[in-house]
Every structure is written in C-alpha cells, then in structure tokens.
Design a protein around this motif. Structure first.
Motif, PDB file in Angstrom:
ATOM      1  N   GLY A 184       0.774  -1.231   0.000  1.00  0.00           N
ATOM      2  CA  GLY A 184       0.000   0.000   0.000  1.00  0.00           C
ATOM      3  C   GLY A 184       0.802   1.276   0.000  1.00  0.00           C
ATOM      4  N   GLN A 185       2.125   1.181  -0.203  1.00  0.00           N
ATOM      5  CA  GLN A 185       2.940   2.402  -0.190  1.00  0.00           C
ATOM      6  C   GLN A 185       2.663   3.258  -1.432  1.00  0.00           C
ATOM      7  N   LEU A 186       2.769   4.559  -1.258  1.00  0.00           N
ATOM      8  CA  LEU A 186       2.807   5.491  -2.381  1.00  0.00           C
ATOM      9  C   LEU A 186       4.238   5.489  -2.895  1.00  0.00           C
ATOM     10  N   LEU A 187       4.426   4.976  -4.109  1.00  0.00           N
ATOM     11  CA  LEU A 187       5.767   4.783  -4.666  1.00  0.00           C
ATOM     12  C   LEU A 187       6.003   5.761  -5.810  1.00  0.00           C
ATOM     13  N   PHE A 188       7.155   6.430  -5.788  1.00  0.00           N
ATOM     14  CA  PHE A 188       7.545   7.334  -6.862  1.00  0.00           C
ATOM     15  C   PHE A 188       8.616   6.657  -7.707  1.00  0.00           C
ATOM     16  N   HIS A 189       8.469   6.731  -9.039  1.00  0.00           N
ATOM     17  CA  HIS A 189       9.303   5.981  -9.968  1.00  0.00           C
ATOM     18  C   HIS A 189      10.125   6.935 -10.826  1.00  0.00           C
ATOM     19  N   ASP A 190      11.382   6.562 -11.074  1.00  0.00           N
ATOM     20  CA  ASP A 190      12.218   7.376 -11.957  1.00  0.00           C
ATOM     21  C   ASP A 190      12.207   6.814 -13.370  1.00  0.00           C
ATOM     22  N   ALA A 191      12.961   7.465 -14.272  1.00  0.00           N
ATOM     23  CA  ALA A 191      12.948   7.076 -15.682  1.00  0.00           C
ATOM     24  C   ALA A 191      13.492   5.678 -15.905  1.00  0.00           C
ATOM     25  N   ALA A 192      14.332   5.182 -14.998  1.00  0.00           N
ATOM     26  CA  ALA A 192      14.905   3.843 -15.134  1.00  0.00           C
ATOM     27  C   ALA A 192      13.974   2.758 -14.587  1.00  0.00           C
ATOM     28  N   GLY A 193      12.847   3.181 -13.999  1.00  0.00           N
ATOM     29  CA  GLY A 193      11.931   2.207 -13.413  1.00  0.00           C
ATOM     30  C   GLY A 193      12.216   1.889 -11.961  1.00  0.00           C
ATOM     31  N   ASP A 194      13.215   2.546 -11.378  1.00  0.00           N
ATOM     32  CA  ASP A 194      13.510   2.330  -9.965  1.00  0.00           C
ATOM     33  C   ASP A 194      12.589   3.191  -9.090  1.00  0.00           C
ATOM     34  N   VAL A 195      12.591   2.900  -7.804  1.00  0.00           N
ATOM     35  CA  VAL A 195      11.723   3.596  -6.848  1.00  0.00           C
ATOM     36  C   VAL A 195      12.611   4.384  -5.880  1.00  0.00           C
ATOM     37  N   PRO A 196      12.860   5.663  -6.170  1.00  0.00           N
ATOM     38  CA  PRO A 196      13.721   6.446  -5.285  1.00  0.00           C
ATOM     39  C   PRO A 196      13.055   6.818  -3.963  1.00  0.00           C
ATOM     40  N   ARG A 197      11.726   6.740  -3.912  1.00  0.00           N
ATOM     41  CA  ARG A 197      11.035   7.107  -2.677  1.00  0.00           C
ATOM     42  C   ARG A 197       9.746   6.306  -2.557  1.00  0.00           C
ATOM     43  N   GLY A 198       9.504   5.782  -1.366  1.00  0.00           N
ATOM     44  CA  GLY A 198       8.249   5.097  -1.076  1.00  0.00           C
ATOM     45  C   GLY A 198       7.750   5.520   0.287  1.00  0.00           C
ATOM     46  N   LEU A 199       6.475   5.839   0.376  1.00  0.00           N
ATOM     47  CA  LEU A 199       5.905   6.378   1.605  1.00  0.00           C
ATOM     48  C   LEU A 199       4.824   5.436   2.126  1.00  0.00           C
ATOM     49  N   MET A 200       5.013   4.963   3.345  1.00  0.00           N
ATOM     50  CA  MET A 200       4.102   4.017   3.963  1.00  0.00           C
ATOM     51  C   MET A 200       2.812   4.712   4.381  1.00  0.00           C
ATOM     52  N   PRO A 201       1.667   4.052   4.288  1.00  0.00           N
ATOM     53  CA  PRO A 201       0.425   4.629   4.808  1.00  0.00           C
ATOM     54  C   PRO A 201       0.556   4.974   6.289  1.00  0.00           C
ATOM     55  N   ARG A 202       0.109   6.164   6.628  1.00  0.00           N
ATOM     56  CA  ARG A 202       0.150   6.633   8.012  1.00  0.00           C
ATOM     57  C   ARG A 202      -1.160   7.337   8.353  1.00  0.00           C
ATOM     58  N   PHE A 203      -1.299   7.660   9.624  1.00  0.00           N
ATOM     59  CA  PHE A 203      -2.549   8.232  10.114  1.00  0.00           C
ATOM     60  C   PHE A 203      -2.429   9.742  10.285  1.00  0.00           C
ATOM     61  N   ASN A 204      -3.399  10.461   9.714  1.00  0.00           N
ATOM     62  CA  ASN A 204      -3.478  11.919   9.834  1.00  0.00           C
ATOM     63  C   ASN A 204      -2.221  12.593   9.295  1.00  0.00           C
ATOM     64  N   VAL A 205      -1.735  12.090   8.152  1.00  0.00           N
ATOM     65  CA  VAL A 205      -0.568  12.662   7.480  1.00  0.00           C
ATOM     66  C   VAL A 205      -0.978  13.089   6.075  1.00  0.00           C
ATOM     67  N   LEU A 206      -0.769  14.365   5.780  1.00  0.00           N
ATOM     68  CA  LEU A 206      -1.018  14.890   4.441  1.00  0.00           C
ATOM     69  C   LEU A 206       0.264  14.772   3.630  1.00  0.00           C
ATOM     70  N   THR A 207       0.176  14.123   2.469  1.00  0.00           N
ATOM     71  CA  THR A 207       1.296  14.059   1.533  1.00  0.00           C
ATOM     72  C   THR A 207       0.949  14.902   0.321  1.00  0.00           C
ATOM     73  N   LEU A 208       1.750  15.914   0.064  1.00  0.00           N
ATOM     74  CA  LEU A 208       1.603  16.759  -1.126  1.00  0.00           C
ATOM     75  C   LEU A 208       2.729  16.425  -2.093  1.00  0.00           C
ATOM     76  N   PHE A 209       2.383  16.277  -3.392  1.00  0.00           N
ATOM     77  CA  PHE A 209       3.453  16.020  -4.348  1.00  0.00           C
ATOM     78  C   PHE A 209       3.163  16.682  -5.689  1.00  0.00           C
ATOM     79  N   ARG A 210       4.269  17.010  -6.346  1.00  0.00           N
ATOM     80  CA  ARG A 210       4.216  17.743  -7.616  1.00  0.00           C
ATOM     81  C   ARG A 210       3.630  16.864  -8.716  1.00  0.00           C
ATOM     82  N   THR A 211       2.875  17.468  -9.620  1.00  0.00           N
ATOM     83  CA  THR A 211       2.388  16.773 -10.805  1.00  0.00           C
ATOM     84  C   THR A 211       2.825  17.548 -12.051  1.00  0.00           C
ATOM     85  N   PRO A 212       3.044  16.833 -13.173  1.00  0.00           N
ATOM     86  CA  PRO A 212       3.028  15.366 -13.297  1.00  0.00           C
ATOM     87  C   PRO A 212       4.262  14.730 -12.672  1.00  0.00           C
ATOM     88  N   GLN A 213       4.087  13.538 -12.146  1.00  0.00           N
ATOM     89  CA  GLN A 213       5.166  12.769 -11.523  1.00  0.00           C
ATOM     90  C   GLN A 213       4.731  11.300 -11.491  1.00  0.00           C
TER      91      GLN A 213
END
Length: 246
Positions: A184-213
């Motif tokens: 259930g992690q929110l995973l961000f992917h780079d051009a090579a298909g790797d995952v430089p960042r993954g964010l675990m589900p948490r409680f009462n946490v707002l995640t803001l991220f740039r689009t498109p991404q």
C-alpha cells in the motif's frame, strides 16, 4: 453533537515549502486535529457507501453500490478481470472509493464527515496553506475522494496528467498502525523504473506532491490486517465549485 472537522491550528506552510521545492513531495504530520482525524476514520470504517473504482479495458469507471448490486458477483468479477488484464501492460486500478464532491453537490449522505472535510479543504485557510507549500498561485479548489484499498487492490503507474488544471496532488492518510510489509505504499518511480522514494500509509498525514510525476500505489498484501484508508485529490486552478456546479 460531533466536533467539527478542523485543521491543526499550528500549521505553517514555511515549515514544508522548502522540502517540497527540493524534493517534489513533502509530508505534513497531524494535518487535522486529533478529534477530526478520529471522526473521519470512524466515518470511513462504518458509515460510507463505498463504490468500486475499476478500469476495465484501461478506462476508468466508478460503480455505485446500486450498480454493484445490479451487476452481481459474476458481473463485478468480469470487470475486475478486464481491469487486471489492462493493468498487465498499461494503466489499471481496482479499489473501493467514495466520490466526496459529487455526493456533497448532489446532496447525498448529508452530515457525512468527509463532506465537512471537503468544505474545510476549500476554505481559504486550507487552500492557501496547500498552495503555499506547493509554491502554486491561482489555486481555486481542492477536490476529494475517499479510497479504501483491500488486500489485492492496486493502482498502476501514472503521472496524474490532466488538461493543465492539476497543479499538485495530495493524499490524506487515515491508516492507523500500518505495517510496511502490508504494501500500500505510495511509490515514486524514476525514468529507469527504480523507486527512489516510497511512503508508507500513516494516520493523519497529508502528503503533497508535484504533478506530473510517475507514481503507483503498491498492491495491498493478502495478509494485511486492515484496509488502506485515505482521502485523495488535486489542487486545481479551474473554476471553483460554486461556478462549475461540481
């Protein structure tokens, strides 16, 4: 009478804007007051008429509770199979959802806690906070849907490209005591298909991220001990709801 949904009064956009500009993503802990987060969690767990968001043939579709009943088990299973076939080679998803803005505008489910949240998110206080963190001007509204990922639910690779109106994306996590091996992690992917960042589900946490991404939601494991609950949407610059009708 239930306590109203409120933002954490100590939030300051300056505490998060630099990280957002540097990384394209930032997390804001304790976004709502504790009572507000608890109330939203309870509403999602016990008082939400969930429908199914699914992508048969790679095209998104929302099936209301009434539509699910009409389709029956076999019809829903066929939609799920078609969505999974599309997901193997392209964009696909399957999870439960509740269209907060549509329900609010249509007058369905009056008093639902998520409707209060939508009003709060579109208040100048919340809208200006999120816009300042994201470094965006001209934000006119913040949309919202509730999502519930069961074991096996998924959302494949996409970048949230709209038609120019989506200035940033957000998730408000309402999953308590999540284990990282539940998926259930929110995973961000780079051009090579790797995952430089993954964010675990948490409680009462707002995640803001740039689009498109490019990002995905990792499939929730079959042994997960709870559903993955969140509110998701975009910061937008098209017509406000009062002008657009939704």
């Amino acid at each position: 009478m239930s306590d109203p949904i409120r933002l954490n009064p100590t939030l300051d956009a300056r505490d998060y804007a630099e990280a957002f500009q540097r990384d394209g993503v930032v997390q804001v802990s304790d976004f709502l007051t504790p009572q507000s987060a608890d109330r939203l969690e309870a509403a999602l767990k016990t008082a939400t008429p969930w429908g199914l968001s699914v992508s048969p043939g790679g095209k998104g579709e929302w099936l209301s509770p009434e539509a699910l009943q009409t389709l029956g088990r076999d019809g829903v299973a066929a939609k799920a199979r078609d969505a999974m076939a599309a997901a193997r080679t392209g964009f696909g998803f399957s999870f439960l959802s509740y269209p907060i803005i549509d329900a609010l505008v249509a007058g369905r489910d009056p008093g639902h806690a998520t409707h209060e949240l939508a009003v709060v998110l579109n208040s100048p206080e919340a809208r200006d906070f999120c816009a300042a963190v994201a470094g965006e001007t001209g934000i006119t509204k913040i949309d919202a849907q509730a999502t519930l990922f069961r074991p096996g639910d998924y959302l494949t690779l996409h970048d949230d490209t709209g038609v120019g109106e989506r200035r940033a994306a957000y998730t408000l996590g309402l999953s308590r005591d999540w284990r990282t091996d539940w998926g259930g992690q929110l995973l961000f992917h780079d051009a090579a298909g790797d995952v430089p960042r993954g964010l675990m589900p948490r409680f009462n946490v707002l995640t803001l991220f740039r689009t498109p991404q490019w990002h995905t939601v990792a499939t929730v494991a079959p042994y997960a001990g709870a559903p993955r609950l969140s509110i998701t949407g975009w910061l937008r610059d098209d017509k406000p709801y009062a002008e657009s009708g939704r």
